[in-house]
Design an enzyme around this catalytic site. Structure first.
Site, PDB file in Angstrom:
ATOM      1  N   ASP A  85       0.885  -1.151   0.000  1.00  0.00           N
ATOM      2  CA  ASP A  85       0.000   0.000   0.000  1.00  0.00           C
ATOM      3  C   ASP A  85       0.935   1.216   0.000  1.00  0.00           C
ATOM      4  O   ASP A  85       1.690   1.420   0.955  1.00  0.00           O
ATOM      5  CB  ASP A  85      -0.871  -0.063   1.261  1.00  0.00           C
ATOM      6  N   LYS A 140       3.636   6.733 -18.528  1.00  0.00           N
ATOM      7  CA  LYS A 140       2.627   7.766 -18.648  1.00  0.00           C
ATOM      8  C   LYS A 140       1.315   7.328 -17.995  1.00  0.00           C
ATOM      9  O   LYS A 140       1.140   6.132 -17.836  1.00  0.00           O
ATOM     10  CB  LYS A 140       2.438   8.136 -20.116  1.00  0.00           C
ATOM     11  N   HIS A 170       6.417   4.734 -25.117  1.00  0.00           N
ATOM     12  CA  HIS A 170       6.724   3.426 -25.714  1.00  0.00           C
ATOM     13  C   HIS A 170       6.930   3.512 -27.224  1.00  0.00           C
ATOM     14  O   HIS A 170       7.534   2.630 -27.821  1.00  0.00           O
ATOM     15  CB  HIS A 170       5.686   2.365 -25.318  1.00  0.00           C
ATOM     16  N   LYS A 174       9.767   1.516 -30.490  1.00  0.00           N
ATOM     17  CA  LYS A 174       9.363   0.809 -31.721  1.00  0.00           C
ATOM     18  C   LYS A 174      10.503   0.837 -32.735  1.00  0.00           C
ATOM     19  O   LYS A 174      11.175   1.850 -32.900  1.00  0.00           O
ATOM     20  CB  LYS A 174       8.100   1.455 -32.320  1.00  0.00           C
ATOM     21  N   GLU A 208      -6.275   3.943 -34.792  1.00  0.00           N
ATOM     22  CA  GLU A 208      -6.514   2.718 -34.013  1.00  0.00           C
ATOM     23  C   GLU A 208      -7.944   2.265 -34.230  1.00  0.00           C
ATOM     24  O   GLU A 208      -8.848   3.102 -34.334  1.00  0.00           O
ATOM     25  CB  GLU A 208      -6.346   3.005 -32.518  1.00  0.00           C
ATOM     26  N   ASP A 227      -3.727  11.938 -24.615  1.00  0.00           N
ATOM     27  CA  ASP A 227      -3.360  10.522 -24.607  1.00  0.00           C
ATOM     28  C   ASP A 227      -2.338  10.197 -25.709  1.00  0.00           C
ATOM     29  O   ASP A 227      -1.462   9.356 -25.518  1.00  0.00           O
ATOM     30  CB  ASP A 227      -4.632   9.682 -24.813  1.00  0.00           C
ATOM     31  N   HIS A 232       3.299  10.580 -27.970  1.00  0.00           N
ATOM     32  CA  HIS A 232       3.762   9.821 -29.136  1.00  0.00           C
ATOM     33  C   HIS A 232       3.888  10.683 -30.398  1.00  0.00           C
ATOM     34  O   HIS A 232       4.884  10.639 -31.101  1.00  0.00           O
ATOM     35  CB  HIS A 232       2.821   8.651 -29.433  1.00  0.00           C
ATOM     36  N   LYS A 330      -9.459   6.948 -32.343  1.00  0.00           N
ATOM     37  CA  LYS A 330      -9.944   5.610 -32.007  1.00  0.00           C
ATOM     38  C   LYS A 330     -11.067   5.264 -32.981  1.00  0.00           C
ATOM     39  O   LYS A 330     -11.680   6.147 -33.576  1.00  0.00           O
ATOM     40  CB  LYS A 330     -10.509   5.590 -30.583  1.00  0.00           C
TER      41      LYS A 330
HETATM   42  C1  BG6 Z   1      -1.067   4.511 -25.405  1.00  0.00           C
HETATM   43  C2  BG6 Z   1      -2.426   5.151 -25.284  1.00  0.00           C
HETATM   44  O1  BG6 Z   1      -0.083   5.400 -24.968  1.00  0.00           O
HETATM   45  O2  BG6 Z   1      -0.814   4.164 -26.747  1.00  0.00           O
HETATM   46  C3  BG6 Z   1      -3.494   4.224 -25.824  1.00  0.00           C
HETATM   47  O3  BG6 Z   1      -2.691   5.455 -23.927  1.00  0.00           O
HETATM   48  C4  BG6 Z   1      -3.151   3.771 -27.219  1.00  0.00           C
HETATM   49  O4  BG6 Z   1      -4.755   4.871 -25.828  1.00  0.00           O
HETATM   50  C5  BG6 Z   1      -1.738   3.223 -27.280  1.00  0.00           C
HETATM   51  O5  BG6 Z   1      -4.074   2.766 -27.584  1.00  0.00           O
HETATM   52  C6  BG6 Z   1      -1.328   2.928 -28.717  1.00  0.00           C
HETATM   53  O6  BG6 Z   1      -0.115   2.243 -28.721  1.00  0.00           O
HETATM   54  P1  BG6 Z   1       0.259   1.263 -29.909  1.00  0.00           P
HETATM   55  O7  BG6 Z   1       1.653   0.823 -29.600  1.00  0.00           O
HETATM   56  O8  BG6 Z   1      -0.739   0.146 -29.872  1.00  0.00           O
HETATM   57  O9  BG6 Z   1       0.155   2.068 -31.162  1.00  0.00           O
END
Ligand code: BG6
Length: 481
Positions: A85, A140, A170, A174, A208, A227, A232, A330
């Site tokens: 905790d 994040k 992230h 890639k 996406e 987001d 990114h 999305k």
């Molecule tokens: C994340 C977002 O950082 O990246 C998500 O919070 C998103 O909403 C994701 O779906 C997309 O990552 P990737 O690697 O699937 O393109």
């Protein structure tokens, strides 16, 4: 002996990405024989429970061809679990005990709610887990605006100096994102063309197909701008637009990226109306079934955008007058992430435009679903052409997937976790970068609010509101794909 501490170890990210990534590193021999991995979260799991959760997370990877059954067992044997905790400092002592007092080389991965960061840091300090051999990775969202991001950075900086703080984006893990650097700086060919003199515009798309994926509360507070664009998309933009760094090292590369981020032209109220389109998905048919609209999924009315397109500018010599069109959303018709470099037309065509006009060259750097780099060129169609040469646009395609078909495609987190373990910061975001990103995003969001721009509805499985096309058509351009 080295240890890895995973905070938020029972969460979605750990299950989908972190545990499979660590397993992948283990299979490839990147984790020394003594490396132990200690998971921690609030849930009162036993070590055996956690090991069984981890087994479920990695077995599909093993059955998909990664490693053998023995690799799974070796990996599982590395795992331990300590319930914690964050508000109880003594819990951190138990965590430190789980390392048998071995704090020599510790990599910590925090993927927990940012509201807990300050308590976490305090607990780590209390347990002696902030020493010079401890590195901290932060997932994040790192704040929801510049002020909250600064507060997190300040809380972290109390115990971890910048060189031991690893902020995750992230996308930087890639493969193709790093390929952008290889393409630009390991080839003589493109760099002289990488300027406003030759490039008409640049498009960055991250589409996406998924909707909320159960992240209802988080997403409704964030929206596509925070987001996806804040992190990114701006990182991709910085890598595409930066000046050549002197070397491939963390300081040189991040120095160049932050210059780009600081040169982003702020979006004022007028630009918010004319250069930005936001959207929110409504119900529609996708993947053969009817999917709910955003507010139905959410269960209440909302003005949160699930789609955004922005015409951005970088105010410096190199990019004077070159629009960067960014779009992400999305519930798009396909999962597709790409960067398109649209070159200018030839200054004067010597060819008869009757058959096919000379089309400007275009470079497409595909990130997802497949990694590739392609270039469109004009070529002559075979024939005797008595009425003038016939031209055709042809694709020069690097076919990266085939050339490197013997290499395993890695999860972005595999690279990032390995770099964290090794203490290499190049692919992590420095504080000044994150803060420059937030400064631009805060101004953008304020301008959208002042201009009362509300998201336009688009049906799921369509490429955003139709105003998105107008954004480019007004400039005589078109979205790629
Ligand atoms: C994340 C977002 O950082 O990246 C998500 O919070 C998103 O909403 C994701 O779906 C997309 O990552 P990737 O690697 O699937 O393109």
């Amino acid at each position: 002996m080295a240890s890895i501490l995973l905070f938020g170890a029972t969460g979605d990210l750990a299950r989908r990405m972190l545990l499979p990534s660590l397993y992948g590193l283990d299979v490839d021999g990147w984790l020394g024989p003594d490396v132990r991995i200690v998971g921690t979260a609030r849930s009162a799991l036993s070590k055996a429970d956690f090991q069984s959760e981890a087994r479920q997370a990695i077995e599909p990877h093993q059955s998909g061809g990664l490693g053998a059954k023995g690799d799974v067992e070796r990996f599982i044997a590395r795992l331990d679990y300590v319930p914690l905790d964050a508000s109880n400092r003594d819990g951190f002592i138990r965590l430190s005990d789980a390392l048998d007092g071995d704090n020599d080389d510790v990599s910590i991965f925090l993927s927990t709610a940012p509201g807990l960061f300050a308590a976490m840091i305090e607990g780590l300090r209390h347990a002696g887990l902030t020493g010079p051999n401890v590195r901290l990775a932060l997932e994040k969202p790192l704040g929801s605006d510049l002020a909250s991001s600064r507060a997190i950075n300040d809380a972290v900086a109390v115990a971890f100096p910048e060189e031991r703080t690893f902020r995750i984006d992230h996308y930087l893990g890639k493969e193709t994102v790093q390929n952008v650097l290889a393409l630009r700086f390991a080839n003589r060919l493109f760099e002289p063309l990488w300027t406003a003199g030759t490039i008409e515009h640049i498009q960055i798309t991250i589409g996406e197909t998924v909707g909320l994926e159960g992240r209802v509360d988080f997403y409704d507070q964030a929206g596509a701008i925070r987001d996806m664009v804040q992190n990114h998309m701006l990182q991709l933009m910085a890598l595409i637009a930066m000046e050549p760094p002197a070397k491939f090292d963390a300081t040189a590369i991040r120095d160049e990226k932050v210059k780009v981020l600081r040169s982003l032209r702020p979006i004022d109220m007028q630009a918010a109306r004319s250069h930005v389109v936001t959207g929110q998905y409504a119900a529609g048919h996708q993947g053969g079934k009817l999917v709910q609209g955003y507010t139905e999924e959410l269960g209440k009315a909302s003005d949160t955008e699930t789609f955004v397109a922005i015409k951005a500018h970088i105010d410096n010599w190199r990019w004077k007058g070159v629009p960067f069109y960014l779009r992400t959303g999305k519930r798009q018709p396909e999962r597709r992430s790409e960067i398109v470099i649209q070159f200018k037309p030839v200054p004067h065509s010597i060819f008869d435009a009757v058959h096919v006009g000379v089309q400007p060259n275009k470079m497409v750097i595909s990130l997802q679903p497949d990694e590739n780099i392609g270039l469109t060129l004009m070529a002559k169609r075979p024939g005797l052409d008595q009425e003038g040469i016939r031209l055709q646009e042809v694709a020069l395609d690097l076919g990266l997937a085939n050339i490197f078909s013997d290499s395993r495609r890695r999860i972005a987190y595999e690279r990032l976790l390995l770099d964290l373990i090794k203490g290499k910061s190049t692919l992590f975001v420095r504080r000044d970068e994150v803060e420059a990103q937030w400064a631009w995003i805060d101004a953008l969001r304020q301008s959208l609010a002042d201009a009362k721009v509300k998201p336009l509805l688009y049906a799921a499985n369509t490429p955003g509101p139709s105003a998105v096309d107008d954004l480019l058509e007004r400039d005589g351009a078109k979205w790629h794909g």
